[in-house]
Design an enzyme around this catalytic site. Sequence first.
Site, PDB file in Angstrom:
ATOM      1  N   ASP A  29     -16.623 -12.643   2.187  1.00 56.02           N
ATOM      2  CA  ASP A  29     -17.886 -13.000   2.848  1.00 56.02           C
ATOM      3  C   ASP A  29     -18.987 -13.383   1.862  1.00 56.02           C
ATOM      4  O   ASP A  29     -19.914 -14.119   2.228  1.00 56.02           O
ATOM      5  CB  ASP A  29     -18.365 -11.882   3.779  1.00 56.02           C
ATOM      6  CG  ASP A  29     -18.627 -10.564   3.088  1.00 56.02           C
ATOM      7  OD1 ASP A  29     -18.090 -10.348   1.985  1.00 56.02           O
ATOM      8  OD2 ASP A  29     -19.380  -9.739   3.656  1.00 56.02           O
ATOM      9  N   GLU A  52      -6.011 -12.231  -5.287  1.00 58.49           N
ATOM     10  CA  GLU A  52      -6.829 -12.714  -6.398  1.00 58.49           C
ATOM     11  C   GLU A  52      -6.096 -12.673  -7.734  1.00 58.49           C
ATOM     12  O   GLU A  52      -6.344 -13.509  -8.612  1.00 58.49           O
ATOM     13  CB  GLU A  52      -8.115 -11.893  -6.491  1.00 58.49           C
ATOM     14  CG  GLU A  52      -9.063 -12.098  -5.327  1.00 58.49           C
ATOM     15  CD  GLU A  52      -8.798 -11.147  -4.157  1.00 58.49           C
ATOM     16  OE1 GLU A  52      -9.598 -11.143  -3.204  1.00 58.49           O
ATOM     17  OE2 GLU A  52      -7.773 -10.406  -4.214  1.00 58.49           O
ATOM     18  N   HIS A 115     -21.099  -3.093   1.148  1.00 56.51           N
ATOM     19  CA  HIS A 115     -19.653  -3.080   0.932  1.00 56.51           C
ATOM     20  C   HIS A 115     -19.275  -3.830  -0.354  1.00 56.51           C
ATOM     21  O   HIS A 115     -20.001  -4.688  -0.828  1.00 56.51           O
ATOM     22  CB  HIS A 115     -18.922  -3.679   2.134  1.00 56.51           C
ATOM     23  CG  HIS A 115     -19.256  -5.110   2.414  1.00 56.51           C
ATOM     24  ND1 HIS A 115     -20.432  -5.507   3.001  1.00 56.51           N
ATOM     25  CD2 HIS A 115     -18.561  -6.249   2.185  1.00 56.51           C
ATOM     26  CE1 HIS A 115     -20.460  -6.811   3.135  1.00 56.51           C
ATOM     27  NE2 HIS A 115     -19.328  -7.306   2.636  1.00 56.51           N
ATOM     28  N   HIS A 116     -18.133  -3.485  -0.877  1.00 59.08           N
ATOM     29  CA  HIS A 116     -17.589  -4.013  -2.136  1.00 59.08           C
ATOM     30  C   HIS A 116     -18.385  -3.572  -3.357  1.00 59.08           C
ATOM     31  O   HIS A 116     -18.261  -4.178  -4.436  1.00 59.08           O
ATOM     32  CB  HIS A 116     -17.494  -5.547  -2.118  1.00 59.08           C
ATOM     33  CG  HIS A 116     -16.586  -6.101  -1.068  1.00 59.08           C
ATOM     34  ND1 HIS A 116     -15.593  -5.376  -0.469  1.00 59.08           N
ATOM     35  CD2 HIS A 116     -16.510  -7.350  -0.521  1.00 59.08           C
ATOM     36  CE1 HIS A 116     -14.954  -6.125   0.410  1.00 59.08           C
ATOM     37  NE2 HIS A 116     -15.501  -7.333   0.410  1.00 59.08           N
ATOM     38  N   GLY A 414       1.884 -10.532 -21.940  1.00 59.74           N
ATOM     39  CA  GLY A 414       3.141  -9.989 -21.428  1.00 59.74           C
ATOM     40  C   GLY A 414       3.047  -9.325 -20.070  1.00 59.74           C
ATOM     41  O   GLY A 414       3.656  -8.281 -19.843  1.00 59.74           O
ATOM     42  N   ASP A 441      14.187 -10.315 -11.583  1.00 51.59           N
ATOM     43  CA  ASP A 441      13.957  -9.728 -10.260  1.00 51.59           C
ATOM     44  C   ASP A 441      12.787  -8.748 -10.244  1.00 51.59           C
ATOM     45  O   ASP A 441      12.005  -8.706  -9.290  1.00 51.59           O
ATOM     46  CB  ASP A 441      15.228  -9.053  -9.733  1.00 51.59           C
ATOM     47  CG  ASP A 441      15.859  -8.075 -10.728  1.00 51.59           C
ATOM     48  OD1 ASP A 441      15.449  -8.066 -11.912  1.00 51.59           O
ATOM     49  OD2 ASP A 441      16.780  -7.339 -10.339  1.00 51.59           O
ATOM     50  N   ASN A 468      19.272  -8.981 -12.009  1.00 50.72           N
ATOM     51  CA  ASN A 468      20.091  -8.059 -12.806  1.00 50.72           C
ATOM     52  C   ASN A 468      19.729  -6.606 -12.499  1.00 50.72           C
ATOM     53  O   ASN A 468      19.871  -5.728 -13.347  1.00 50.72           O
ATOM     54  CB  ASN A 468      19.977  -8.360 -14.309  1.00 50.72           C
ATOM     55  CG  ASN A 468      18.536  -8.496 -14.781  1.00 50.72           C
ATOM     56  OD1 ASN A 468      17.598  -8.136 -14.076  1.00 50.72           O
ATOM     57  ND2 ASN A 468      18.367  -9.007 -15.985  1.00 50.72           N
ATOM     58  N   GLY A 470      16.994  -4.623 -11.740  1.00 49.02           N
ATOM     59  CA  GLY A 470      16.012  -3.729 -12.332  1.00 49.02           C
ATOM     60  C   GLY A 470      15.339  -4.270 -13.575  1.00 49.02           C
ATOM     61  O   GLY A 470      15.428  -5.457 -13.898  1.00 49.02           O
ATOM     62  N   GLU A 474      12.995  -3.110 -20.158  1.00 50.43           N
ATOM     63  CA  GLU A 474      12.722  -1.699 -20.397  1.00 50.43           C
ATOM     64  C   GLU A 474      14.014  -0.925 -20.679  1.00 50.43           C
ATOM     65  O   GLU A 474      14.024  -0.016 -21.516  1.00 50.43           O
ATOM     66  CB  GLU A 474      11.990  -1.099 -19.195  1.00 50.43           C
ATOM     67  CG  GLU A 474      10.510  -1.432 -19.134  1.00 50.43           C
ATOM     68  CD  GLU A 474      10.213  -2.891 -18.811  1.00 50.43           C
ATOM     69  OE1 GLU A 474      11.107  -3.570 -18.274  1.00 50.43           O
ATOM     70  OE2 GLU A 474       9.096  -3.341 -19.100  1.00 50.43           O
TER      71      GLU A 474
END
Length: 558
Positions: A29, A52, A115-116, A414, A441, A468, A470, A474
């Site tokens: 708004d 956003e 608000h916000h 990254g 994925d 793959n 997951g 990591e």
Amino acid sequence: MSGNYTIGRYLIDRLAELGIRDIFGVPGDYNLSFLDEIMEHPSLEWVGNCNELNAAYAADGYARIHGISALVTTFGVGELSAINGIAGSYAEQVPVIKITGSPSTKVAREGRIVHHTLGDGEFNHFSRMYQEVTVAQTTLTASNATREIDRVLKACWIQKRPVYINVPVDIHSQPATPPAEPLLKEEAKIRSERLQQMLESLVPVIEQAKSPVILADFLVYRYHAEEELKRFAEKVGFPVATLSMGKGAFNEEHPQFIGVYSGKTSAPYLKKRIDESDCILSIGVQLTDSITGGFSQGFSGDTVIHINPVDVVYHDQRFQDVGMKETLNQLADSLSARDKSTLAITPVTEQDANPSAFYVETDQPLIQKRFWDMMQLFIQKNDIVIADQGTSFFGSETVPLKEHVTFVGQPLWGSIGYTLPALLGTQLADRTRRNILLIGDGAFQLTFQEISTMIRQKINPIIFVINNDGYTVERSIHGPEQAYNDIQMWKYAEIPAVLGANENVKSYKATTEGELEDALKDMIAHPESLRFVEVVMGKMDMPELLSELGKVFAAQND
């Protein structure tokens, strides 16, 4: 446009003057009436995003291809959602104009609890946050608006980093005077005496070098110096390597190109040429852990001549206000060409001692190595290739690219998931080029919604989702069997249909080499469609480079 000339129109005209055609963002708004002015402008299109953060990523991708971009969000909730994307643009020096629609000046002045906000009557919390990830900031007023707009936009273009413009809801409609002169005047000429001092000092150093080499990186892209780099390299004849952030800045099919350098994980020939060089012309380079194998570069800083965007540095000498383009042009005109036989360059295209023809093994389950071999054949001249941080980035890093291929990744910041919304931006920035996204994925699950925007925008990129099971990056570093590296298995090939796919969207699933080959052939036959392919591979199957870097990062984190 209807009505009198306004501050909002002034800002939008300046965006159009910079060549921006598409504005990313999400309505709220506090920005709605400003968005009306964007909608009325004859040269700009509104590209509404799913959130956003995705809008910020898309703007980043757009700027990497076009040169600059803009996005609009609402105050507080919207701008904080976008700030991660803006931080990535700041880290990797991408010029993005962040515009926030905020409460009226009267509301802010009176400190109302609206608000916000954080409910404390303060309205500058979020603009202060943006000071850390932008090079210039402003809150527009009726009296300062046109002057401040020009100041901030110039900073964005010159410094190649994001800027922040806060537009209170009651300000954009205030009257303004149209621009009287171009925003970007002709760039100031480099001071000839400094340039001459640089040449007098460095030309003898380069001429006396026995094994000179050129090492280029991403700032060649940001400052649009690809042609100057090519001219300089061809004039002197030196071997050329890039780092992965600058992959594609120099033609990888060129007979002088020797590879993408990554410290101790580099191919032996490439590592030897860089690490044992007695003169490295470092052009637009920033050394980071993920592109140097954990700072494992083997060359001495004493051998490096740093050619940066606005200065040249060698040992304790710094030649300021000497630009990258002009430096390369002047060095090209001042240095003698080397005899090719004395340089003995083995281009990357000839470094495989036993090259062999590639044959598809139809029923063979897909593995990483074979997938990247097939990608090397699939990627064609003039493509834009976007690779998400993970198996996709480290797999594609070693794939030799054809001429005029632009490579987009985010190895410094990254942020996984960045590339899918960035693909929306890169494709809108140049609809004539084929855009290819490679994403894992785990990253896909963060930002997949933006496929719906691609469908709505009627663009036709190619998306490969590497399933793959997951977070393989990591897993390579720590906890290969830990539950925190697992994700819910999705029916990835069905996602486009869920997001509103129509007859112009084609989806595939490949578990074998034969299935992938069939998908690739069909994708080539249907360039008019958005093409989506789920590629299934083992969860611990990873590119060799990633396997090595996983060990490096694990040691670095101890």
